[in-house]
Design an enzyme around this catalytic site. Structure first.
Site, mmCIF file in Angstrom:
data_model
loop_
_atom_site.group_PDB
_atom_site.id
_atom_site.type_symbol
_atom_site.label_atom_id
_atom_site.label_comp_id
_atom_site.label_asym_id
_atom_site.label_seq_id
_atom_site.Cartn_x
_atom_site.Cartn_y
_atom_site.Cartn_z
ATOM 1 N N GLU A 70 -11.382 1.091 -4.157
ATOM 2 C CA GLU A 70 -11.870 0.595 -2.588
ATOM 3 C C GLU A 70 -11.800 1.615 -1.686
ATOM 4 O OE1 GLU A 70 -8.135 -1.600 -0.262
ATOM 5 O OE2 GLU A 70 -9.515 -1.580 0.757
ATOM 6 N N ASP B 222 -14.374 -1.946 2.359
ATOM 7 C CA ASP B 222 -13.787 -2.194 3.359
ATOM 8 C C ASP B 222 -14.595 -1.844 4.740
ATOM 9 O OD1 ASP B 222 -11.149 -1.856 5.274
ATOM 10 O OD2 ASP B 222 -10.135 -1.191 4.767
ATOM 11 N N GLY C 250 -3.997 -4.875 5.362
ATOM 12 C CA GLY C 250 -3.374 -4.819 7.067
ATOM 13 C C GLY C 250 -4.100 -3.435 7.364
ATOM 14 N N ASN D 218 -10.468 5.222 0.880
ATOM 15 C CA ASN D 218 -10.925 5.015 2.998
ATOM 16 C C ASN D 218 -11.934 6.580 2.870
ATOM 17 O OD1 ASN D 218 -8.000 4.196 3.063
ATOM 18 N ND2 ASN D 218 -9.188 3.776 4.328
ATOM 19 N N LYS E 69 -10.562 -7.716 6.751
ATOM 20 C CA LYS E 69 -9.955 -7.365 8.150
ATOM 21 C C LYS E 69 -10.512 -7.867 9.411
ATOM 22 C CE LYS E 69 -7.615 -2.399 6.575
ATOM 23 N NZ LYS E 69 -7.755 -0.985 6.205
ATOM 24 N N ASP F 293 -7.292 3.132 -3.065
ATOM 25 C CA ASP F 293 -8.189 2.881 -2.088
ATOM 26 C C ASP F 293 -8.609 4.844 -1.215
ATOM 27 O OD1 ASP F 293 -9.061 2.240 0.524
ATOM 28 O OD2 ASP F 293 -7.088 1.523 1.605
ATOM 29 N N SER G 101 0.814 -1.046 0.846
ATOM 30 C CA SER G 101 0.324 -0.498 0.321
ATOM 31 C C SER G 101 1.103 1.490 0.336
ATOM 32 C CB SER G 101 -0.706 0.391 1.383
ATOM 33 O OG SER G 101 -1.990 1.657 1.208
ATOM 34 N N LYS H 171 -1.386 -1.105 -4.542
ATOM 35 C CA LYS H 171 -2.750 -0.362 -4.255
ATOM 36 C C LYS H 171 -1.968 1.343 -4.035
ATOM 37 C CE LYS H 171 -5.493 0.249 0.464
ATOM 38 N NZ LYS H 171 -5.941 -0.674 0.907
ATOM 39 N N LEU H 172 -2.519 2.096 -4.735
ATOM 40 C CA LEU H 172 -2.016 4.074 -3.909
ATOM 41 C C LEU H 172 -3.388 3.854 -3.284
ATOM 42 C CD1 LEU H 172 -1.917 4.847 -7.605
ATOM 43 C CD2 LEU H 172 0.032 4.363 -6.261
ATOM 44 N N LYS H 173 -3.046 4.578 -2.495
ATOM 45 C CA LYS H 173 -4.242 5.298 -1.607
ATOM 46 C C LYS H 173 -4.401 6.769 -2.439
ATOM 47 C CE LYS H 173 -4.504 3.191 2.461
ATOM 48 N NZ LYS H 173 -5.181 2.543 2.679
HETATM 49 O O1 NPG Z 1 0.105 -2.652 4.597
HETATM 50 O O2 NPG Z 1 -0.612 -2.865 6.865
HETATM 51 C C1 NPG Z 1 -0.514 -2.318 5.576
HETATM 52 C C2 NPG Z 1 -1.967 -1.083 5.277
HETATM 53 C C3 NPG Z 1 -2.585 -1.267 4.735
HETATM 54 O O3 NPG Z 1 -3.301 1.129 3.194
HETATM 55 C C4 NPG Z 1 -3.277 -0.082 4.524
HETATM 56 N N1 NPG Z 1 -3.954 0.525 5.583
HETATM 57 O O4 NPG Z 1 -6.935 1.863 5.049
HETATM 58 O O5 NPG Z 1 -6.583 -0.740 4.360
HETATM 59 C C5 NPG Z 1 -6.452 0.902 4.963
HETATM 60 C C6 NPG Z 1 -5.255 1.513 5.876
HETATM 61 C C7 NPG Z 1 -5.343 1.247 6.635
HETATM 62 C C8 NPG Z 1 -3.514 1.709 7.796
HETATM 63 C C9 NPG Z 1 -5.757 1.932 7.767
HETATM 64 C C10 NPG Z 1 -3.931 2.012 9.364
HETATM 65 C C11 NPG Z 1 -6.339 1.871 9.341
HETATM 66 C C12 NPG Z 1 -5.462 1.663 9.704
#
Ligand code: NPG
Length: 368
Positions: A214, A239, A291, A191, A263, A189, A135, A161-163
């Site tokens: 996502e 998610d 993750g 969020n 998750k 992603d 990510s 994966k690009l935020k």
């Molecule tokens: O590789 O563990 C990892 C992080 C992957 O992008 C990632 N997680 O929204 O999925 C998500 C994001 C996240 C990270 C969400 C930390 C919440 C806390």
């Protein structure tokens, strides 16, 4: 199994570089570990809540409070108990799934260690290695983004994966496609950073052949996701909205998603995560393992889960060094873009006592 003691261990692990999402910038992982001691063994769990309630409503101080005040007393006073009975026992308490998950995870680890069985075997894993995805956080510039993505591809990651967020989406994806080509498995992603009126904008992502988008809309907006999914070519993956196997069944039935991110912390534990996997498999909906910047404890369990048959897309399962210069367990490493599923009893790993001692910010026994 009779639980004789539960210890909460809060640690701080610095991240190797800041990780920016549409909701926060993380520079350090404030993680809560749960240690359960039974008559025959001990087990560890990891709570994936963040320090602040910015990803979901849970946060570390709240998890500590509910564990101390409600969950651990209920567990300890229940008498002999198996891991499969933890979730039913705690079901009269609403919500707080990440805290419940951490406790169940520790009980399951202790139980499996005692019985000499692995998490992978218990959950129904069918593979011994899983492909790794990574990510990539939001950055200040395209050159910075391309350098990061280039480094991960070089290292062997099988999916990027690009935020994204408004202002960092179409052009960032275009830059990555232009530099690395159309064959790189790529997904985005959000969020929950977009709203229903952004559909025309999000359609502009369709030209890039993404694996999925996502969670573009808020957690509660299943109907909005269904409307969006009908208008996008890019598959919609959920998610935050998927808080249980029942929620997954609803989202799929409403056509709100065609892929699910699993998750365990978000759904209340690894046993419920397996049920999410099963419900999706029954509907022909592929899943992948999300993750939450886990330490080696959570990473070990995620690897076991990601080895189940319907985990057909690479998960957010990267090497420990992606986030941590020093992990609390033996670090997980990647070979040829894959990671080995732990085979030892329980999680197959445990925290290194000296590292915990150095990283702990708070320790507390909740023993009757
Ligand atoms: O590789 O563990 C990892 C992080 C992957 O992008 C990632 N997680 O929204 O999925 C998500 C994001 C996240 C990270 C969400 C930390 C919440 C806390």
């Amino acid at each position: 199994m009779k639980i004789s003691g539960v210890e909460l261990v809060r640690i701080e692990l610095p991240l190797t570089s800041p990780f920016r999402t549409s909701f926060a910038v993380e520079t350090v992982r404030d993680a809560l570990l749960v240690r359960v001691v039974s008559d025959g063994a001990e087990g560890w769990g990891e709570c994936v809540a963040l320090a602040d309630p910015v990803y979901s409503s849970e946060y570390v101080d709240g998890c500590i409070d509910v564990l101390k005040r409600h969950f651990v007393p209920a567990l300890v006073s229940a008498g002999p108990i198996g891991a499969h009975e933890v979730s039913p026992l705690l079901s009269r308490f609403h919500g707080h799934r990440m805290a419940k998950s951490a406790l169940e995870m520790a009980v399951l680890d202790a139980e499996l260690r005692e019985e000499g069985r692995s998490y992978a075997r218990e959950l129904g894993a069918t593979r011994t290695v899983v492909p790794c995805g990574v990510s990539v956080g939001i950055m200040d510039s395209h050159p910075e983004l391309l350098a990061a993505v280039g480094g991960y591809l070089e290292a062997g990651y099988r999916r990027i994966k690009l935020k994204i967020e408004p202002g960092w989406d179409v052009e960032a994806v275009r830059a990555v496609r232009r530099e690395f080509g159309d064959s790189v498995p790529l997904q985005v992603d959000a969020n929950t950073a977009y709203r229903r009126q952004d559909v025309a904008h999000l359609r502009r992502l369709d030209e890039f052949g993404l694996l999925l988008i996502e969670q573009p809309l808020p957690e509660e907006d299943l109907r909005g996701h269904a409307m969006l999914a009908a208008r996008l070519e890019t598959p919609v993956c959920l998610d935050e909205s998927i808080v249980s196997a029942a929620a997954a069944a609803d989202a799929i039935t409403l056509s709100a998603c065609s892929i699910v991110n699993v998750k365990p912390g978000r759904v209340g534990g690894y046993l419920e995560a397996r049920r999410v996997h099963d419900v999706c498999a029954a509907h022909g909906v592929p899943v992948w393992c999300g993750g939450m910047l886990e330490t080696g404890i959570g990473r070990a369990a995620n690897l076991a889960l990601a080895a189940l048959p319907n985990f057909v897309l690479p998960g957010d399962i990267s090497a420990s060094e992606r986030y941590y210069a020093e992990d609390i367990t033996t670090p997980f490493t990647m070979a040829d873009g894959h990671m080995a599923v732990p085979e030892g009893a329980g999680l197959g790993v445990a925290p290194i006592a000296a590292v915990l001692d150095r990283r702990a910010t708070h320790r507390e026994w909740l023993t009757p």
